[in-house]
Design a protein around this motif. Structure first.
Motif, PDB file in Angstrom:
ATOM      1  N   ARG A  57       0.848  -1.197   0.000  1.00  0.00           N
ATOM      2  CA  ARG A  57       0.000   0.000   0.000  1.00  0.00           C
ATOM      3  C   ARG A  57       0.880   1.242   0.000  1.00  0.00           C
ATOM      4  NH1 ARG A  57      -5.251  -1.111   0.840  1.00  0.00           N
ATOM      5  NH2 ARG A  57      -5.725  -3.115   1.787  1.00  0.00           N
ATOM      6  N   ARG A  58       0.392   2.264  -0.680  1.00  0.00           N
ATOM      7  CA  ARG A  58       1.073   3.561  -0.725  1.00  0.00           C
ATOM      8  C   ARG A  58       0.007   4.621  -0.457  1.00  0.00           C
ATOM      9  NH1 ARG A  58       0.949   6.310  -4.925  1.00  0.00           N
ATOM     10  NH2 ARG A  58       0.836   4.529  -6.316  1.00  0.00           N
ATOM     11  N   SER A  61      -5.068   5.585  -0.985  1.00  0.00           N
ATOM     12  CA  SER A  61      -5.758   5.067  -2.161  1.00  0.00           C
ATOM     13  C   SER A  61      -4.825   4.473  -3.208  1.00  0.00           C
ATOM     14  CB  SER A  61      -6.569   6.197  -2.817  1.00  0.00           C
ATOM     15  OG  SER A  61      -5.691   7.197  -3.287  1.00  0.00           O
ATOM     16  N   GLY A  62      -3.556   4.332  -2.898  1.00  0.00           N
ATOM     17  CA  GLY A  62      -2.633   3.848  -3.913  1.00  0.00           C
ATOM     18  C   GLY A  62      -1.903   2.593  -3.483  1.00  0.00           C
ATOM     19  N   GLY A  63      -1.160   2.037  -4.395  1.00  0.00           N
ATOM     20  CA  GLY A  63      -0.383   0.851  -4.101  1.00  0.00           C
ATOM     21  C   GLY A  63       0.669   0.611  -5.162  1.00  0.00           C
ATOM     22  N   ILE A  86      -6.781  -3.037  -3.646  1.00  0.00           N
ATOM     23  CA  ILE A  86      -5.545  -3.674  -3.189  1.00  0.00           C
ATOM     24  C   ILE A  86      -5.842  -5.029  -2.545  1.00  0.00           C
ATOM     25  CG2 ILE A  86      -3.507  -3.420  -1.699  1.00  0.00           C
ATOM     26  CD1 ILE A  86      -3.555  -1.440  -3.991  1.00  0.00           C
ATOM     27  N   ASP A  87      -6.917  -5.104  -1.752  1.00  0.00           N
ATOM     28  CA  ASP A  87      -7.254  -6.362  -1.077  1.00  0.00           C
ATOM     29  C   ASP A  87      -7.578  -7.468  -2.079  1.00  0.00           C
ATOM     30  OD1 ASP A  87      -6.938  -5.189   1.443  1.00  0.00           O
ATOM     31  OD2 ASP A  87      -8.996  -4.410   1.406  1.00  0.00           O
ATOM     32  N   LYS A  88      -8.312  -7.142  -3.117  1.00  0.00           N
ATOM     33  CA  LYS A  88      -8.659  -8.128  -4.143  1.00  0.00           C
ATOM     34  C   LYS A  88      -7.407  -8.582  -4.898  1.00  0.00           C
ATOM     35  CE  LYS A  88     -12.543  -7.731  -6.416  1.00  0.00           C
ATOM     36  NZ  LYS A  88     -13.571  -7.288  -7.389  1.00  0.00           N
ATOM     37  N   PHE A  92      -5.752 -12.397  -5.196  1.00  0.00           N
ATOM     38  CA  PHE A  92      -5.369 -13.080  -6.439  1.00  0.00           C
ATOM     39  C   PHE A  92      -3.933 -13.593  -6.382  1.00  0.00           C
ATOM     40  CE2 PHE A  92      -8.674 -10.520  -8.894  1.00  0.00           C
ATOM     41  CZ  PHE A  92      -9.507 -11.607  -9.050  1.00  0.00           C
ATOM     42  N   LEU A  93      -3.040 -12.805  -5.788  1.00  0.00           N
ATOM     43  CA  LEU A  93      -1.636 -13.195  -5.735  1.00  0.00           C
ATOM     44  C   LEU A  93      -1.385 -14.312  -4.736  1.00  0.00           C
ATOM     45  CD1 LEU A  93       0.067  -9.701  -5.985  1.00  0.00           C
ATOM     46  CD2 LEU A  93      -0.024 -11.462  -7.741  1.00  0.00           C
ATOM     47  N   LYS A  94      -2.232 -14.462  -3.723  1.00  0.00           N
ATOM     48  CA  LYS A  94      -2.053 -15.511  -2.716  1.00  0.00           C
ATOM     49  C   LYS A  94      -2.785 -16.800  -3.061  1.00  0.00           C
ATOM     50  CE  LYS A  94      -1.062 -12.449   1.082  1.00  0.00           C
ATOM     51  NZ  LYS A  94      -1.399 -12.012   2.415  1.00  0.00           N
TER      52      LYS A  94
END
Length: 95
Positions: A57-58, A61-63, A86-88, A92-94
């Motif tokens: 996270r950045r 609202s960013g990442g 970001i959570d979605k 997907f990556l996990k």
């Protein structure tokens, strides 16, 4: 030169900015360059193992999408567009 940079700096930045598209499969993440505006280049796709890509996270609202073992021609970090869930993406990556 110092006067021209504030005036034309935005145009220079747009000309030098590179856009990528990202695809997530069950085993890997595919990165491809946008050769021309809105025209993907399917010949230059780079595949990275799913475990080598993470999200951070950045701000609120960013990442960033971070590639641990970056291959040649592939940046180590990608800024995600504002409004990306970001959570979605982490799910997907996990998976």
């Amino acid at each position: 030169m110092g006067v021209l940079l504030p005036i034309f700096g935005g145009l220079v930045m747009l000309a030098l900015e590179k856009h990528w598209y990202v695809g997530i499969t069950g085993k890997r993440v595919l990165f491809g360059r946008m050769k021309y505006q809105n025209k993907p280049d399917p010949n230059g796709v780079i595949a990275v193992q799913l475990g080598d890509v993470t999200v951070s996270r950045r701000g609120q609202s960013g990442g960033d999408l971070i590639v641990a073992n970056s291959k040649e021609g592939l940046p180590g970090k990608f800024r995600l567009p504002k409004g990306t869930d970001i959570d979605k993406l982490q799910a997907f990556l996990k998976a």
